[in-house]
Design a protein around this motif. Structure first.
Motif, PDB file in Angstrom:
ATOM      1  N   PRO A   1       0.824  -1.165   0.136  1.00  0.00           N
ATOM      2  CA  PRO A   1      -0.029   0.035   0.085  1.00  0.00           C
ATOM      3  C   PRO A   1       0.714   1.237   0.235  1.00  0.00           C
ATOM      4  O   PRO A   1       0.644   2.417  -0.719  1.00  0.00           O
ATOM      5  CB  PRO A   1      -0.768  -0.159   1.348  1.00  0.00           C
TER       6      PRO A   1
ATOM      7  N   THR B   1       2.399   1.681  -3.439  1.00  0.00           N
ATOM      8  CA  THR B   1       1.484   1.971  -4.638  1.00  0.00           C
ATOM      9  C   THR B   1       0.824   3.370  -4.482  1.00  0.00           C
ATOM     10  O   THR B   1       0.559   3.980  -5.449  1.00  0.00           O
ATOM     11  CB  THR B   1       0.266   0.808  -4.490  1.00  0.00           C
ATOM     12  N   ALA B   2       0.390   3.575  -3.352  1.00  0.00           N
ATOM     13  CA  ALA B   2      -0.067   4.934  -3.209  1.00  0.00           C
ATOM     14  C   ALA B   2       1.036   6.086  -3.497  1.00  0.00           C
ATOM     15  O   ALA B   2       0.921   7.121  -4.099  1.00  0.00           O
ATOM     16  CB  ALA B   2      -0.708   5.261  -1.748  1.00  0.00           C
TER      17      ALA B   2
ATOM     18  N   THR C   1       1.803   7.513  -7.020  1.00  0.00           N
ATOM     19  CA  THR C   1       0.961   8.266  -7.783  1.00  0.00           C
ATOM     20  C   THR C   1       1.360   9.886  -8.035  1.00  0.00           C
ATOM     21  O   THR C   1       0.839  10.731  -8.827  1.00  0.00           O
ATOM     22  CB  THR C   1      -0.390   8.356  -7.048  1.00  0.00           C
TER      23      THR C   1
ATOM     24  N   ALA D   1      -5.625   9.578  -6.485  1.00  0.00           N
ATOM     25  CA  ALA D   1      -4.248   9.497  -5.443  1.00  0.00           C
ATOM     26  C   ALA D   1      -4.519  10.014  -4.088  1.00  0.00           C
ATOM     27  O   ALA D   1      -3.617   9.291  -3.288  1.00  0.00           O
ATOM     28  CB  ALA D   1      -3.330  10.476  -6.184  1.00  0.00           C
TER      29      ALA D   1
ATOM     30  N   ALA E   1      -6.260   6.990  -2.297  1.00  0.00           N
ATOM     31  CA  ALA E   1      -5.083   5.925  -2.107  1.00  0.00           C
ATOM     32  C   ALA E   1      -4.409   6.211  -0.874  1.00  0.00           C
ATOM     33  O   ALA E   1      -4.207   5.197  -0.059  1.00  0.00           O
ATOM     34  CB  ALA E   1      -4.312   5.578  -3.462  1.00  0.00           C
ATOM     35  N   VAL E   2      -4.063   7.524  -0.558  1.00  0.00           N
ATOM     36  CA  VAL E   2      -3.280   7.963   0.669  1.00  0.00           C
ATOM     37  C   VAL E   2      -4.034   7.700   1.927  1.00  0.00           C
ATOM     38  O   VAL E   2      -3.722   7.117   2.603  1.00  0.00           O
ATOM     39  CB  VAL E   2      -2.620   9.347   0.472  1.00  0.00           C
TER      40      VAL E   2
ATOM     41  N   THR F   1      -6.711   5.741   2.251  1.00  0.00           N
ATOM     42  CA  THR F   1      -6.910   4.467   2.662  1.00  0.00           C
ATOM     43  C   THR F   1      -5.707   3.691   3.047  1.00  0.00           C
ATOM     44  O   THR F   1      -5.989   2.888   4.026  1.00  0.00           O
ATOM     45  CB  THR F   1      -7.284   3.735   1.181  1.00  0.00           C
ATOM     46  N   ALA F   2      -4.490   3.966   2.449  1.00  0.00           N
ATOM     47  CA  ALA F   2      -3.354   3.485   3.123  1.00  0.00           C
ATOM     48  C   ALA F   2      -3.301   3.902   4.609  1.00  0.00           C
ATOM     49  O   ALA F   2      -2.973   2.773   5.372  1.00  0.00           O
ATOM     50  CB  ALA F   2      -2.252   4.106   2.483  1.00  0.00           C
TER      51      ALA F   2
ATOM     52  N   ILE G   1      -6.579   0.437  -2.991  1.00  0.00           N
ATOM     53  CA  ILE G   1      -5.451   1.395  -2.997  1.00  0.00           C
ATOM     54  C   ILE G   1      -4.878   1.053  -4.509  1.00  0.00           C
ATOM     55  O   ILE G   1      -4.412   1.928  -4.983  1.00  0.00           O
ATOM     56  CB  ILE G   1      -4.417   0.991  -1.922  1.00  0.00           C
TER      57      ILE G   1
ATOM     58  N   ASP H   1      -7.139   2.457  -7.057  1.00  0.00           N
ATOM     59  CA  ASP H   1      -7.124   3.981  -6.998  1.00  0.00           C
ATOM     60  C   ASP H   1      -5.811   4.171  -7.656  1.00  0.00           C
ATOM     61  O   ASP H   1      -5.699   5.184  -8.488  1.00  0.00           O
ATOM     62  CB  ASP H   1      -6.944   4.619  -5.566  1.00  0.00           C
ATOM     63  N   ALA H   2      -4.625   3.719  -7.468  1.00  0.00           N
ATOM     64  CA  ALA H   2      -3.419   4.016  -8.134  1.00  0.00           C
ATOM     65  C   ALA H   2      -3.553   3.909  -9.478  1.00  0.00           C
ATOM     66  O   ALA H   2      -3.026   4.775 -10.327  1.00  0.00           O
ATOM     67  CB  ALA H   2      -2.182   3.257  -7.297  1.00  0.00           C
TER      68      ALA H   2
END
Length: 395
Positions: free
Chosen positions: A238, A241-242, A245, A300, A303-304, A306-307, A323, A326-327
């Motif tokens: 995570p 991946t986040a 972005t 992006a 994603a952050v 959620t991480a 995540i 989303d990325a």
């Protein structure tokens, strides 16, 4: 990634973002050189080092900043406005350091012995490692090791093979000088990232420099000095991946900046428009590109968010796979925005002196990264939302 009691003041993180924005000009000036060298220019690496860009995720106890994941992405975005390859390498170095912080303090003492190290990485288990007295003997080869030219260390994955047991995936911290690089990074996009293949043959790696991949998956740090620091509780996939972005957002902004700087100076050939900015089609293209970039930013940012939630609930599989989705959507929308701008830029954008061509090539390269491929991540997210178990090992 939550902050700790020793978190930097917001204006300090803003200063780092401002430094990255200033450095984007230098990166742009050396972007063609990076493509020719197939790695970032030495001058650029030193400038980034001097500005603290390689200490973003380094523990404060070891002289680093521990910036928020939001700031991490914004810095990547600013750097990518100048050179996507160099921005990508910077993210890889910081990501490698972040992931290494799950290792025991003895390992970290070696990694940080000479100051702020640069660490490339590869998550895909390759080859095999055989247990021996005090550690393992590993033979493996890893493709796509971005930033390996200037790296001091590599965080690499392989399979531990024990008699009578199933192979166990593990990560190994290996000195870059102990690995051999192949001359095989001859590509059309992200040429300046230096993503060559690295290999080792029967190399001894001590026990304290090895740990199961499951530790990274659950952010279960073995470092006593960092065990209580919530900053290092985001699982590594995570986080990576986040954190990736920032690059596509910066590339899309760079394309938009180029487009906006020219529409008042050029006409549209074989039409009555002396200025491209007067044409209705340009207005539609401008709107479409802006909206796609805005949508990419939404994904992006989510994603952050959620991480950070995943760091508080490690068993939340649905959030983990979202995540990745989303990325992938961030990269997809950024790529689409760049394509709209490329079409609007006209034939002059095809000249080698125009940065637009490099931006197009670079976004094409990034969108086929194995963690960021849209179809794979969309399928994974949809599969889990349909009540099925994930069918990929990394999420």
């Amino acid at each position: 990634m939550t902050t700790t009691d020793e978190a930097l003041e917001p204006d300090t993180e803003e200063q780092l973002i401002a430094k990255a924005a200033q450095l984007s000009t230098l990166l742009a000036e050396h972007a063609d050189e990076a493509s020719q060298l197939t790695r970032p220019a030495d001058t650029v690496i030193e400038a980034l080092r001097d500005a603290g860009m390689f200490k973003l995720t380094t523990p404060r106890s070891r002289g680093g900043y521990q910036v928020s994941l939001q700031t991490f992405i914004r810095i990547g975005e600013e750097l990518a406005r100048g050179c996507a390859s160099t921005s990508w390498v910077t993210s890889i170095y910081n990501g490698g350091i972040y992931m290494s912080c799950t290792f025991p303090d003895r390992a970290l003492d070696e990694v940080f012995a000479d100051g702020a190290p640069l660490m490339c990485s590869n998550f895909t288990p390759s080859g095999q490692a055989i247990p021996t007295d005090g550690g393992y003997r590993i033979t493996a080869s890893w493709r796509f090791c971005s930033g390996q030219h200037h790296a001091d260390w590599g965080l690499m994955a392989s399979m531990i093979v024990r008699d009578g047991q199933d192979p166990e995936p593990a990560t190994f911290i290996i000195r870059r000088s102990d690995m051999v690089a192949a001359d095989d990074w001859h590509v059309s996009g992200l040429r300046g990232s230096g993503s060559n293949t690295l290999s080792v043959e029967d190399l001894f790696v001590p026990e304290h420099m090895v740990q199961p991949i499951a530790v990274a998956a659950m952010a279960d740090t073995r470092s006593e000095s960092l065990a209580s620091d919530s900053y290092f509780k985001v699982p590594h996939i995570p986080f990576f991946t986040a954190g990736a972005t920032g690059a596509p957002l910066g590339m899309a902004r760079a394309a938009m900046d180029l487009f906006a700087s020219r529409i008042h100076k050029r006409g549209i050939t074989y039409t009555t428009y002396a200025k491209q900015s007067d044409a209705v089609v340009t207005h539609l293209q401008m709107d479409e590109a802006i909206m796609k970039i805005d949508e990419a930013r939404f994904h992006a940012e989510r994603a952050v968010e959620t991480a950070l939630k995943v760091s508080e609930n490690l068993a939340d599989v649905a959030s983990r796979v979202r995540i990745r989705s989303d990325a992938a959507w961030c990269f997809r929308r950024s790529r689409e925005a760049i394509e709209v701008i490329r079409q609007a830029a006209g034939a002059s954008a095809l000249t080698l002196s125009n940065p637009m061509g490099r931006i197009v090539d670079d976004i094409e390269a990034l969108t086929v990264h194995s963690f960021l491929v849209f179809s794979t991540n969309a399928e994974l997210h949809g599969r889990v939302r349909c009540g099925l178990a994930p069918d990929v090992p990394f999420f």
